[in-house]
Motif scaffolding. Structure first.
Motif, PDB file in Angstrom:
ATOM      1  N   LYS A 101       1.658 -12.027   1.426  1.00 35.46           N
ATOM      2  CA  LYS A 101       2.992 -12.624   1.407  1.00 35.46           C
ATOM      3  C   LYS A 101       3.918 -11.808   0.511  1.00 35.46           C
ATOM      4  N   GLY A 102       5.104 -11.551   1.017  1.00 36.27           N
ATOM      5  CA  GLY A 102       6.111 -10.881   0.205  1.00 36.27           C
ATOM      6  C   GLY A 102       5.801  -9.426  -0.067  1.00 36.27           C
ATOM      7  N   LYS A 103       6.530  -8.873  -1.040  1.00 32.20           N
ATOM      8  CA  LYS A 103       6.365  -7.479  -1.403  1.00 32.20           C
ATOM      9  C   LYS A 103       5.668  -7.376  -2.753  1.00 32.20           C
ATOM     10  N   GLY A 104       5.367  -6.144  -3.148  1.00 36.01           N
ATOM     11  CA  GLY A 104       4.730  -5.934  -4.429  1.00 36.01           C
ATOM     12  C   GLY A 104       3.326  -5.404  -4.279  1.00 36.01           C
ATOM     13  N   PRO A 105       2.597  -5.311  -5.378  1.00 33.74           N
ATOM     14  CA  PRO A 105       1.248  -4.744  -5.337  1.00 33.74           C
ATOM     15  C   PRO A 105       0.241  -5.702  -4.704  1.00 33.74           C
ATOM     16  N   LEU A 106      -0.871  -5.130  -4.289  1.00 31.06           N
ATOM     17  CA  LEU A 106      -1.961  -5.930  -3.745  1.00 31.06           C
ATOM     18  C   LEU A 106      -2.870  -6.327  -4.910  1.00 31.06           C
ATOM     19  N   VAL A 107      -2.851  -7.613  -5.257  1.00 30.96           N
ATOM     20  CA  VAL A 107      -3.550  -8.108  -6.443  1.00 30.96           C
ATOM     21  C   VAL A 107      -4.789  -8.901  -6.041  1.00 30.96           C
ATOM     22  N   ASN A 121      -3.304 -12.247   6.425  1.00 34.47           N
ATOM     23  CA  ASN A 121      -4.000 -11.659   5.291  1.00 34.47           C
ATOM     24  C   ASN A 121      -3.299 -10.381   4.853  1.00 34.47           C
ATOM     25  N   ALA A 122      -3.738  -9.833   3.734  1.00 29.79           N
ATOM     26  CA  ALA A 122      -3.230  -8.536   3.307  1.00 29.79           C
ATOM     27  C   ALA A 122      -3.603  -7.482   4.353  1.00 29.79           C
ATOM     28  N   SER A 123      -2.905  -6.332   4.310  1.00 26.28           N
ATOM     29  CA  SER A 123      -3.167  -5.300   5.316  1.00 26.28           C
ATOM     30  C   SER A 123      -3.257  -3.926   4.682  1.00 26.28           C
ATOM     31  N   ALA A 124      -4.047  -3.084   5.315  1.00 27.04           N
ATOM     32  CA  ALA A 124      -4.165  -1.672   4.938  1.00 27.04           C
ATOM     33  C   ALA A 124      -4.112  -0.880   6.239  1.00 27.04           C
ATOM     34  N   VAL A 125      -2.947  -0.305   6.531  1.00 31.21           N
ATOM     35  CA  VAL A 125      -2.681   0.297   7.837  1.00 31.21           C
ATOM     36  C   VAL A 125      -2.706   1.817   7.755  1.00 31.21           C
ATOM     37  N   ILE A 126      -3.433   2.417   8.672  1.00 34.11           N
ATOM     38  CA  ILE A 126      -3.442   3.871   8.840  1.00 34.11           C
ATOM     39  C   ILE A 126      -2.515   4.176  10.009  1.00 34.11           C
ATOM     40  N   GLU A 127      -1.367   4.767   9.725  1.00 38.22           N
ATOM     41  CA  GLU A 127      -0.333   4.925  10.744  1.00 38.22           C
ATOM     42  C   GLU A 127      -0.845   5.667  11.967  1.00 38.22           C
ATOM     43  N   ASN A 128      -1.463   6.805  11.761  1.00 38.55           N
ATOM     44  CA  ASN A 128      -2.041   7.569  12.877  1.00 38.55           C
ATOM     45  C   ASN A 128      -3.533   7.283  12.911  1.00 38.55           C
TER      46      ASN A 128
END
Length: 219
Positions: A101-107, A121-128
């Motif tokens: 939710k929102g912006k900022g660091p992943l805590v 949920n939080a996300s970790a996206v690899i663009e390519n």
């Protein structure tokens, strides 16, 4: 003696399955995410535990688009941990982290957990996504935590199908350019026909409008 050992082994196995079932039930809506599967990477360093780590690519092997990292991060310490970055060593891929939710660091809160991947949920996206590697391979993933430092472990690269369907990339590939080009060509050729007709005297559109006016008057 051997018979007793067999009974003891069976009891221990039953206890393990009972604990696993209770843990899944108590996890609530994230029970599926927290299931420990034998082909999912897991490790623990100091107060940080990483479980269910995978790199999930597009459902089609030849599709262009992003890939995502899915994992569950546990913090058993007394201080919160910030996931400062996630990298794929040996590749040029960049990973964009976002909290749920929102912006900022992943805590990762003290005594809590964070689920990466999946809806809400939080996300970790690899663009390519292709930079992550090929399906079926194992790629090293490095997490950098504010307190614990770097933790590296291998993640299986899997397509967003079957069990991983709901945890895969949310951005699917766009239609192939060839398809859109042929589609756009058809209206183009059609638009030329009215153009040719418009080269005739401009009275033609007026004439075509007159019957419509007459029909309206008749009504």
């Amino acid at each position: 003696m051997s018979r007793s050992l067999r009974h003891g082994a069976l009891a221990a196995t039953a206890l393990v399955f009972s604990i696993a079932a209770l843990s899944a039930c108590s996890a609530g809506n994230d029970a599926q995410t927290l299931q420990v599967r034998p082909d999912n990477a897991a490790t623990a360093v100091d107060s940080i535990k990483i479980q269910n780590l995978n790199i999930i690519t597009q459902p089609e092997a030849d599709a262009e688009g992003p890939a995502v990292i899915a994992a569950t991060l546990f913090n058993d310490g007394t201080k919160r941990e910030i996931v400062e970055k996630v990298t794929l060593p040996g590749t040029s891929a960049t990973v964009e982290l976002k909290p749920a939710k929102g912006k900022g660091p992943l805590v990762v809160p003290a005594g809590g957990r964070v689920v990466i991947g999946g809806k809400n949920n939080a996300s970790a996206v690899i663009e390519n996504g292709r930079e992550a590697g090929r399906n079926g391979n194992v790629q090293t993933v490095a997490f950098t935590f504010s307190e614990t430092g770097d933790i590296e472990l291998g993640a299986a690269i899997v397509p967003a199908t079957s069990f991983f369907k709901d945890f895969g990339p949310s951005a699917l590939p766009s239609p192939k350019p060839t398809t859109s080009a042929s589609a756009s060509g058809t209206p183009g050729s059609a638009s030329e026909t009215p153009g040719e007709q418009s080269s005739s005297p401009s009275a033609t559109p007026d004439d075509s409008a007159s019957p419509a006016d007459g029909a309206a008057a008749g009504h």
